[in-house]
Design an enzyme around this catalytic site. Structure first.
Site, short mmCIF file in Angstrom:
data_model
loop_
_atom_site.label_atom_id
_atom_site.label_comp_id
_atom_site.label_asym_id
_atom_site.label_seq_id
_atom_site.Cartn_x
_atom_site.Cartn_y
_atom_site.Cartn_z
CE LYS A 20 2.68 2.44 9.15
NZ LYS A 20 1.77 1.27 9.19
CE1 TYR A 60 -1.13 3.52 5.35
CE2 TYR A 60 -1.23 5.26 7.09
CZ TYR A 60 -0.86 4.14 6.61
OH TYR A 60 0.42 3.76 7.04
CG PHE A 68 -8.37 -1.24 9.72
CD1 PHE A 68 -7.24 -0.34 9.06
CD2 PHE A 68 -8.30 -2.21 8.80
CE1 PHE A 68 -6.65 -0.56 7.71
CE2 PHE A 68 -8.03 -2.77 7.62
CZ PHE A 68 -7.17 -1.78 7.24
NE ARG A 96 4.63 -3.23 0.37
CZ ARG A 96 3.43 -2.94 0.64
NH1 ARG A 96 3.21 -1.78 1.51
NH2 ARG A 96 2.56 -3.75 0.73
NE ARG A 113 4.96 -3.22 8.39
CZ ARG A 113 4.12 -2.81 7.53
NH1 ARG A 113 4.00 -3.92 6.76
NH2 ARG A 113 3.87 -1.64 7.10
CG ASN A 123 2.34 -2.14 10.69
OD1 ASN A 123 2.29 -0.78 10.86
ND2 ASN A 123 1.60 -2.63 9.76
CG HIS A 126 3.82 3.93 4.74
ND1 HIS A 126 2.68 3.24 4.12
CD2 HIS A 126 4.22 4.78 3.43
CE1 HIS A 126 2.54 3.59 3.03
NE2 HIS A 126 3.56 4.50 2.57
CD GLU A 137 2.24 6.18 -0.24
OE1 GLU A 137 3.51 5.87 -0.09
OE2 GLU A 137 1.55 5.39 -0.62
P1 IDP Z 1 1.11 -2.16 4.30
O1 IDP Z 1 1.34 -1.05 5.44
O2 IDP Z 1 1.53 -3.49 4.75
O3 IDP Z 1 0.89 -1.89 3.11
P2 IDP Z 1 -2.06 -1.99 4.24
O4 IDP Z 1 -2.95 -3.07 3.76
O5 IDP Z 1 -1.81 -0.95 2.84
O6 IDP Z 1 -0.66 -2.56 4.86
O7 IDP Z 1 -2.45 -1.29 5.45
C1 IDP Z 1 -1.94 0.05 5.67
C2 IDP Z 1 -1.65 0.15 7.22
O8 IDP Z 1 -3.13 -0.03 8.17
C3 IDP Z 1 -1.06 -1.25 8.08
O9 IDP Z 1 0.46 -1.01 7.77
C4 IDP Z 1 -1.61 -1.12 9.30
O10 IDP Z 1 -0.90 -0.07 10.22
C5 IDP Z 1 -2.89 -0.82 9.29
N1 IDP Z 1 -3.85 -1.97 9.08
C6 IDP Z 1 -4.06 -2.64 8.01
N2 IDP Z 1 -5.00 -3.80 8.38
C7 IDP Z 1 -5.32 -3.38 9.84
C8 IDP Z 1 -6.26 -4.21 10.45
O11 IDP Z 1 -6.69 -5.13 9.96
N3 IDP Z 1 -6.32 -3.59 11.65
C9 IDP Z 1 -5.78 -2.63 12.06
N4 IDP Z 1 -4.80 -1.86 11.28
C10 IDP Z 1 -4.65 -2.37 9.95
MG MG Z 2 -0.06 -0.18 2.07
#
Ligand code: IDP
Ligand code: MG
Length: 162
Positions: A20, A60, A68, A96, A113, A123, A126, A137
């Site tokens: 990212k 997304y 968010f 993952r 992470r 974070n 992805h 994707e």
């Molecule tokens: P992942 O990246 O671990 O699969 P997902 O739940 O798919 O997590 O969420 C996608 C991305 O959205 C996360 O990696 C993060 O950058 C962002 N994200 C998820 N939850 C939150 C939140 O509660 N606040 C802000 N950003 C979030």
């Molecule tokens: Mg995800």
């Protein structure tokens, strides 16, 4: 399965991994690529890319109703990202694990992470959450011809083909 079929098969699992904009800005590109390289997955595609808001929203789309979501798509379009396709049996779930939990404060030490980030909203990386999403994707982020078909000299030393 023979080594030949493992190499030639279109069915070997692929995952979409993306560094990212914060990972790029913080100079973590080499470090992050290195984790997947050292694990033993095969790099099939790689590019630095500035994405549109439309592409970020499509990527997304499952999260479009989350509060968010606007901040997330702002974040992903805030600078260049590094797009990668990595291949190998079990690559999706294993990547993952290498990446770690969504919230970096909960991510285990030793994960990307867990070692390199502190906030969910920054974070650094992805990874696809299923083989189907890996396919979706990769098709979304790479154009025809951007993936390479090649064989790594390491493969015979990484895989037992008996
Ligand atoms: P992942 O990246 O671990 O699969 P997902 O739940 O798919 O997590 O969420 C996608 C991305 O959205 C996360 O990696 C993060 O950058 C962002 N994200 C998820 N939850 C939150 C939140 O509660 N606040 C802000 N950003 C979030
Ligand atoms: Mg995800």
């Amino acid at each position: 399965r023979t080594l030949f079929s493992l190499h030639k098969s279109q069915e070997v699992e692929q995952t979409y991994i993306m560094i990212k904009p914060d990972g790029v800005q913080r100079g973590l590109v080499g470090e992050i690529i290195s984790r997947f390289e050292k694990k033993g997955f095969l790099l099939k595609g790689l590019k630095l890319f500035q994405c549109s808001k439309d592409l970020a929203q499509e990527h997304y789309k499952d999260l479009k109703d989350k509060p968010f979501f606007p901040k997330l798509t702002d974040y992903i379009t805030s600078g260049p990202v590094v797009c990668m396709a990595w291949e190998g049996d079990g690559a999706v779930a294993s990547a993952r694990k290498l990446i770690g939990a969504t919230n970096p404060l909960q991510a285990e030490p030793g994960t990307i992470r867990g070692d390199l980030a502190v906030q969910t909203g920054r974070n650094v990386v992805h990874g696809s959450d299923s083989p189907d999403n890996g396919k979706r994707e990769i098709a979304l982020w790479f154009k025809e011809g951007e993936l390479c078909q090649w064989e790594s000299v390491q493969t015979p030393w990484l895989t037992d083909t008996d």
